[in-house]
Design a protein around this motif. Sequence first.
Motif, mmCIF file in Angstrom:
data_model
loop_
_atom_site.group_PDB
_atom_site.id
_atom_site.type_symbol
_atom_site.label_atom_id
_atom_site.label_comp_id
_atom_site.label_asym_id
_atom_site.label_seq_id
_atom_site.Cartn_x
_atom_site.Cartn_y
_atom_site.Cartn_z
ATOM 1 N N ARG A 173 0.891 -1.247 0.113
ATOM 2 C CA ARG A 173 0.179 0.091 -0.034
ATOM 3 C C ARG A 173 0.855 1.295 -0.009
ATOM 4 O O ARG A 173 0.465 2.201 -0.599
ATOM 5 C CB ARG A 173 -0.842 0.031 1.139
ATOM 6 C CG ARG A 173 -1.982 1.099 1.164
ATOM 7 C CD ARG A 173 -2.833 1.036 2.447
ATOM 8 N NE ARG A 173 -3.703 0.033 2.761
ATOM 9 C CZ ARG A 173 -3.634 -0.879 3.546
ATOM 10 N NH1 ARG A 173 -2.590 -0.558 4.484
ATOM 11 N NH2 ARG A 173 -4.604 -1.765 3.740
ATOM 12 N N LEU A 176 2.569 1.732 -3.423
ATOM 13 C CA LEU A 176 1.786 2.396 -4.475
ATOM 14 C C LEU A 176 1.293 3.770 -4.134
ATOM 15 O O LEU A 176 1.449 4.501 -5.247
ATOM 16 C CB LEU A 176 0.389 1.402 -4.386
ATOM 17 C CG LEU A 176 0.168 0.116 -4.772
ATOM 18 C CD1 LEU A 176 -0.964 -0.704 -4.499
ATOM 19 C CD2 LEU A 176 0.714 -0.208 -6.195
ATOM 20 N N MET B 1 -2.818 5.472 6.485
ATOM 21 C CA MET B 1 -3.692 5.269 4.952
ATOM 22 C C MET B 1 -4.788 5.590 5.168
ATOM 23 O O MET B 1 -5.471 5.181 6.212
ATOM 24 C CB MET B 1 -3.196 3.686 4.764
ATOM 25 C CG MET B 1 -1.798 3.272 4.309
ATOM 26 S SD MET B 1 -1.193 4.087 2.800
ATOM 27 C CE MET B 1 0.163 5.074 3.384
ATOM 28 N N THR B 4 -8.797 6.103 0.463
ATOM 29 C CA THR B 4 -8.580 6.043 -0.855
ATOM 30 C C THR B 4 -7.494 4.995 -1.093
ATOM 31 O O THR B 4 -7.542 4.484 -2.286
ATOM 32 C CB THR B 4 -8.322 7.402 -1.409
ATOM 33 O OG1 THR B 4 -9.052 8.443 -0.995
ATOM 34 C CG2 THR B 4 -7.802 7.735 -2.709
ATOM 35 N N ASP B 5 -6.552 5.003 -0.184
ATOM 36 C CA ASP B 5 -5.257 4.080 -0.433
ATOM 37 C C ASP B 5 -5.865 2.651 -0.517
ATOM 38 O O ASP B 5 -5.386 1.749 -1.265
ATOM 39 C CB ASP B 5 -4.428 4.275 0.730
ATOM 40 C CG ASP B 5 -3.713 5.828 0.694
ATOM 41 O OD1 ASP B 5 -3.248 6.257 -0.402
ATOM 42 O OD2 ASP B 5 -3.480 6.245 1.601
ATOM 43 N N ASP B 6 -6.843 2.321 0.214
ATOM 44 C CA ASP B 6 -7.337 0.955 0.495
ATOM 45 C C ASP B 6 -8.065 0.674 -0.791
ATOM 46 O O ASP B 6 -7.765 -0.511 -1.492
ATOM 47 C CB ASP B 6 -8.290 0.983 1.660
ATOM 48 C CG ASP B 6 -7.565 0.650 2.935
ATOM 49 O OD1 ASP B 6 -6.351 0.504 2.964
ATOM 50 O OD2 ASP B 6 -8.162 1.112 4.004
ATOM 51 N N ARG B 7 -8.803 1.732 -1.451
ATOM 52 C CA ARG B 7 -9.481 1.396 -2.637
ATOM 53 C C ARG B 7 -8.274 0.980 -4.044
ATOM 54 O O ARG B 7 -8.648 0.338 -4.695
ATOM 55 C CB ARG B 7 -10.450 2.485 -2.911
ATOM 56 C CG ARG B 7 -11.545 2.068 -3.623
ATOM 57 C CD ARG B 7 -12.585 3.505 -3.872
ATOM 58 N NE ARG B 7 -13.074 3.997 -2.784
ATOM 59 C CZ ARG B 7 -13.144 5.285 -2.394
ATOM 60 N NH1 ARG B 7 -12.835 6.394 -3.519
ATOM 61 N NH2 ARG B 7 -13.768 5.870 -1.652
ATOM 62 N N GLU B 8 -7.467 2.134 -3.795
ATOM 63 C CA GLU B 8 -6.473 1.780 -5.049
ATOM 64 C C GLU B 8 -5.694 0.804 -4.858
ATOM 65 O O GLU B 8 -5.595 0.190 -5.615
ATOM 66 C CB GLU B 8 -5.525 3.047 -4.874
ATOM 67 C CG GLU B 8 -6.176 4.497 -5.270
ATOM 68 C CD GLU B 8 -5.265 5.553 -5.203
ATOM 69 O OE1 GLU B 8 -4.153 5.466 -4.238
ATOM 70 O OE2 GLU B 8 -5.528 6.616 -5.707
ATOM 71 N N LEU B 9 -5.558 0.261 -3.528
ATOM 72 C CA LEU B 9 -4.860 -1.078 -3.261
ATOM 73 C C LEU B 9 -5.656 -2.159 -3.818
ATOM 74 O O LEU B 9 -5.180 -3.104 -4.705
ATOM 75 C CB LEU B 9 -4.563 -1.421 -1.711
ATOM 76 C CG LEU B 9 -3.888 -2.721 -1.555
ATOM 77 C CD1 LEU B 9 -2.682 -3.119 -2.081
ATOM 78 C CD2 LEU B 9 -3.979 -3.038 -0.030
ATOM 79 N N GLU B 10 -6.888 -2.197 -3.644
ATOM 80 C CA GLU B 10 -7.813 -3.328 -4.159
ATOM 81 C C GLU B 10 -8.052 -3.281 -5.651
ATOM 82 O O GLU B 10 -7.813 -4.473 -6.081
ATOM 83 C CB GLU B 10 -9.271 -2.997 -3.663
ATOM 84 C CG GLU B 10 -9.524 -3.184 -2.172
ATOM 85 C CD GLU B 10 -9.215 -4.740 -1.713
ATOM 86 O OE1 GLU B 10 -9.556 -5.642 -2.281
ATOM 87 O OE2 GLU B 10 -8.203 -4.920 -0.815
ATOM 88 N N TYR B 12 -5.466 -2.218 -7.567
ATOM 89 C CA TYR B 12 -4.214 -2.759 -7.894
ATOM 90 C C TYR B 12 -4.184 -4.162 -7.851
ATOM 91 O O TYR B 12 -3.703 -4.852 -8.737
ATOM 92 C CB TYR B 12 -2.914 -1.817 -7.098
ATOM 93 C CG TYR B 12 -1.794 -2.605 -7.299
ATOM 94 C CD1 TYR B 12 -1.034 -2.185 -8.440
ATOM 95 C CD2 TYR B 12 -1.019 -3.394 -6.724
ATOM 96 C CE1 TYR B 12 0.167 -2.798 -8.651
ATOM 97 C CE2 TYR B 12 0.215 -3.984 -6.993
ATOM 98 C CZ TYR B 12 0.652 -3.838 -7.939
ATOM 99 O OH TYR B 12 1.960 -4.118 -8.146
#
Lengths: 207, 254
Positions: A173, A176, B1, B4-10, B12
Amino acid sequence: MPAQDDDGALMLRYAQGDARAFTRLYERHKGALFRYLLRQTRNQAATEDLFQEVWSRVIASRERYQSLAKFSTFLFAIAHNCFIDHCRRAGTAPTARADSLDDAGEALADSEHRSPERQAESAQMASRLRAALERLPVEQREVFVLYEETGLSLEEIGELTGVGTETAKSRLRYALAKLRQSLGDARATGTVTVLHHAGRGESRSAK
Amino acid sequence: MNVTDDRELERYLKRQDALSRAYAELKAERPSPVLDQAILKQAHDALRDLPRARRMHFRGWPALAAIAATVVLSFALVMRVVLEPEMQRDHGQVAPAPAAQSPGDAAASKAVADQNASPAEPSAAIATPPMPAPAPSSIEERRSKIEAEIRATAIQAPAVTGSVTAVESDVPAAARAEETLEPSRADEAAPFSAPAAAEPPAKKKQQVKAPREWLQEIERLRAAGEIEAADRELERFRQAYPGYLEQQASPAAR
């Protein structure tokens, strides 16, 4: 990634004396392994040495190999250990090599501001991504590269790097977020110009 | 985090992120052909010793098995060669058998001995078969027991002049005769067969009439007009003593 179901079988065949099985195995994994080592060491000569060392260990362990886990996990666990050993020999702790993300972000931002048109060039994009990767902390970079190169799950990556799944997930995380920030993707607020610049010829919403 | 970070991680992790596509541009880096050759050569060289080791492994156990089998067979052969004459000698002390004679000759000579023997001593007509394993003392005991029984039988049935007991291994021709005694004789032979019953089946005795006596009996049958019975008996005789008649007929054989 190529089909990995029979990677273990290829390794077992090689252990039984089938040299062609090793050649196939090598062809499948050499690129990913080489790039993983290159990203980690950021040095061509060191990468080549480690690359050879990893395969030497694979060859030496052929008789002990058991197809219990994915061959990728086995291979990259060796690579991970070789890299750690390399850092110890070089006197540099892997964890101490993270550069300042802010510095990298600023450098990339400056380059973007200077020549926005050239960002469309895929070669430049790749170069910037490579630079951004190099500025990542080594653990975060490792998780990102392993995820990109091997197709292993976060659980498997955590296993081979010796950390838990949540730790691996957290590292990814962070990686990214920093990469996006470095590449100006965050600034683009959803319009992934990266793709267009990477030569895909399309602009797509990231969300 | 943040969220938004979690959503982007998902996104990705589903391989739908632009970063993954951008990273694909970096996947052109590969090891040099020289490095490829070096590693493949190393892998091939490592296998050179493997077949040799495997071959040694696989060669090893059949070789050991062959050696073990050779030793066992040699030992068995030596034991047979060394011990068998001793066993035969032991048996020979009890009942010496003419080795040079053919089975028919052996039976015939026994028959001659029967005729020469006194009726009061029918035991002379009995050739004690060689026993395979028992000690000489036990053979002697058994022999004396059999002789005693024979004497008792001879007193009760003086018509029986004698019979020859033969063992399959010593007289093969006699062994081929499936039926050697008539029903009336079977009872008389019971004392003889009793000790044999205690022996292993392979050494089971078969009682055969003495050739001369048998021929006389055939002659009696023929004289009585029972030609078929006489022929049958003659056939049995020929099976039991092959070549005996020819030998008797030929003056050279005498």
